[in-house]
Design an enzyme around this catalytic site. Sequence first.
Site: not given
Length: 1006
Positions: A621, A811
């Site tokens: 990521d 997020e």
Amino acid sequence: MRRTALLVSATLLTGLLPFAVAGPASGADDPAPVPVDNFEGEIPFANPPAEGIFTWGSDTDDPPTLELAARDDAPQGEKVLSGTYDISGYGGFTHDFAFDKPAHDWSASKGIRFWWDGRNNGKKVNFELKDGGANGEASELWTTSFTDDWTGWKQLEIPFTDFTYRTDYQPVGGIDQVLGLTGMWGYALTLPVGGADQFAMDGVELYGKADQALRANVVTDAAVYPVKEGRSAAVKITVATTGSAPIDEPVTVAYETAGGTGESGKDYTPVEGELTFPAGTASGTSRTVTVATLRDKAGENAETVPLKLTVTGAKAPAENPQVVIDAHGLPYLDAKLPVKKRVADLLSRMSLAEKVGQMTQAERGALTTPGDIASYDLGSLLSGGGSTPTPNTPEAWAKMIDGFQLRAQATRFQIPLIYGVDAVHGHNNLVGATIMPHNIGIGATRDPQVAYEAGKVTAAEVRATGIPWDFAPCLCVTRDERWGRTYESFGEDPALVESMETVIQGLQGAPSGKDLKRNDKVLATAKHFVADGGTEYGSSTTGTYTIDQGITKVTRQELEAVHLAPYQDAVDRGVGTVMPSYSSLDILGDSEGPVKMHADAAMINGVLKDRMGFDGFVISDWQAIDQIPGDYASDVRTSVNAGLDMIMVPYAYKDFHKTLSDEVTAGRISGKRIDDAVSRILTQKFKLGLFEKPYADTSGASAIGSAKHRAVAREAAAESQVLLKNAGGVLPLKKSQKVYVAGSNADDIGNQAGGWTITWQGSSGKITDGTTILEGMRKAGSAVTYSQDASAPTDGHDVGVVVVGETPYAEGIGDVGNGNDLAFSAADRAAVDKVCGAMKCAVLIVSGRPQLVGDQLGDIDALVASWLPGTEGDGVADVLYGKRAFTGQLPLTWPKSEAQLPINVGDASYDPQFPYGWGLTTLTSVPGGGTSALKALAVAAAVAEKAGSETAGRAIVTKARLLVQQKMGQTITAATAKPFADADHLLLTGRYGQAVAKLTAAYRAA
């Protein structure tokens, strides 16, 4: 995945030379300076399209804080522009001129200057001009930088000739790639990262008289010219001027082939000569130099033939162009050979540096120069959320990515880049693309075909812009609605998540990977491995996040049953890549404590690759290895040894390349591990057909945002609507009714689409093309009155529809406790009270997770969970007006209060507002017969289960569910909710007989 909407990267231009610092240097015959900003209050703090100064940054805390401060030592006037900042990603400020007024003409001046209050911190500040194009946000960007290495006020002068063209964040191909200065839209400064500081500046102005001798520059139409052996390359050389005026004096360009890896006389015919552009030549005039290559019979690597240009009378190109004789005659280039043999041949030829390059992924906006693609043998680039070309069009995307691919052709083996993007609900970074409901809405459809079709449309639109790789789908099993990523999940039940993994076939095609070469398929990514949906509230250590990127604490049995299960299905479906989670995993009882997933070799190597048999590659990521404890070398070593094959190092690609090389050379990472990683990456590139067709196939671009694709999204939106309550049959609406519409989310395409739409965080307003819920209702109904705040008179209306809910986030920014909660806003609550107090009403909740209805539920006649339906509000209107039946079911348990969280199907204690699987229907007759009907359905379910008939089993259990829901009505108790929810889980796992038995228990308890 954490993403940033890149306007300007703080690390983008580290290779640029700083411009000179000086005091006033105007000549006696120079014109008076032209003020741009005096900072006395004449220019407001305002956002485009109005004229003004505005801030920006990669995160909520990265934009600087600005003020016009009075200072006794102000170099000009009484005030200066001052500010404070503490930037972790990137941040700065811009002065844009008004979009509805003509651009400014700066072509008569020599340059721009301003006063800067030096802090002597040794940090670099980037300064940028906006030239040409439609407006300040659709212009070319020209840039330079200076280093703050003095104390106190100093006037900095920058000749316009010091600015270089930014090759990344641009209208594709540029507007003309000439600093014309006749259409200027403002300037921007990017402030330093890495620590809190402050700044002050004053007196921005144009100075001097344009130096005609330095206004001309020479450019080439490309930096790289690939050519098949034996053919000729044509290099177009153009003279251009700032202001686009004809040149005053002759410009000569001497050229010669020199250097490179090609051998003169053997690989190419050397050329040498001189071009002359006479005085008076129009700006934009071109000449062509032809370089002929020579054919031989041997297989060879690609060979470079630089064309050295020596320019007199104008500024030379930033880099010399180079002809590249394509690699040929080598086994890895033979498309008829099996992929495994092609990979083995290519791998055997590669150096360590080339292998490390394949394992490196950079953000496209972070490239110091496009030439770094070849210099570092980069294997991949990505666009973070909002990192888009300007203009943000399909053509712009394709040309931008083709430009990057062209650079990869200048490497020895011409290994193409694999370009990735987060297309998590359609091609969501692209304005005008078809935006699907977020995954939580897809889960609510309970329809695997909808998930498949959504993936199919997404893949077609993404690939048509030249992108072969999608960082989707998210296979998280969300277990706590306080998580800001809840809407990225298909639901709280692993069985539901698995049933929606048909999206992988929609994206990739056949599990074998045979369809990946098609121009409507992309490589998919299963993320985030593993258990990101199970993080414990309060466990996050990332900034102000409360739950995202935190710690998941589970027994090994819970890990296997809840969080790992969807990944085996993804592997079986042939998913090409897997992305680990930012979060940490703490398996209770193993005494190891929390382990960052990017460092968890037992899970990545042991479970994913070895036990599950995953043969694709693992991609990290965004900057995620930086969160592993230890120094940078340790981060790299630990993550690669844990099984990561490609590392997303958006800004640190140079450091990563060196560090990984050093670690291998020192023996701390084995050559075998590197070869395994690179083999996995190359395998997917071969499967995608990138070696044969590295450039965009835009033949499908006309379908982007097409009526056909939007019809798929419309159906998905309709099927995702969950009818939670419908007292008195308020829904469906009748066309003859006069409908009063209110609420913050009734007419807002940005709120309706949610996060990860055009930018990382998404935003409210008209951010892309589509139909709002209100617009859909106006098309579907005859008499609709709209008043967002319900301030318009309510008299004379038959029914009210109040559309409330959340504004966009992504997020951990959306974590509850991080400036968010699960309650209606005060304005939405007031609108519900007013409308529902005046007439029968339906309330639609547009959100990424359940919202707490509380004491207002009794006043609401109909309640709908609309989730985040995407750009097709017509789909919501379809069920509201009865064109389609409500069929959606809750993919999450709907809590009564935040104190109940986390609450999930299967919990020992389970007393929600609405249970998992709940969903009323319309336009469908509910079965009667009570217990006798349930007995008959139980028998039929057992037969279907024994026969393995999913279609029959689902239909039987659905009949039983509707019958039980009717009896339960709005009096949902713990005694009825638990068996009801359990039944839906059993249905999804194929245990139809047990599902009906649970529903019968709920019926008896009702």
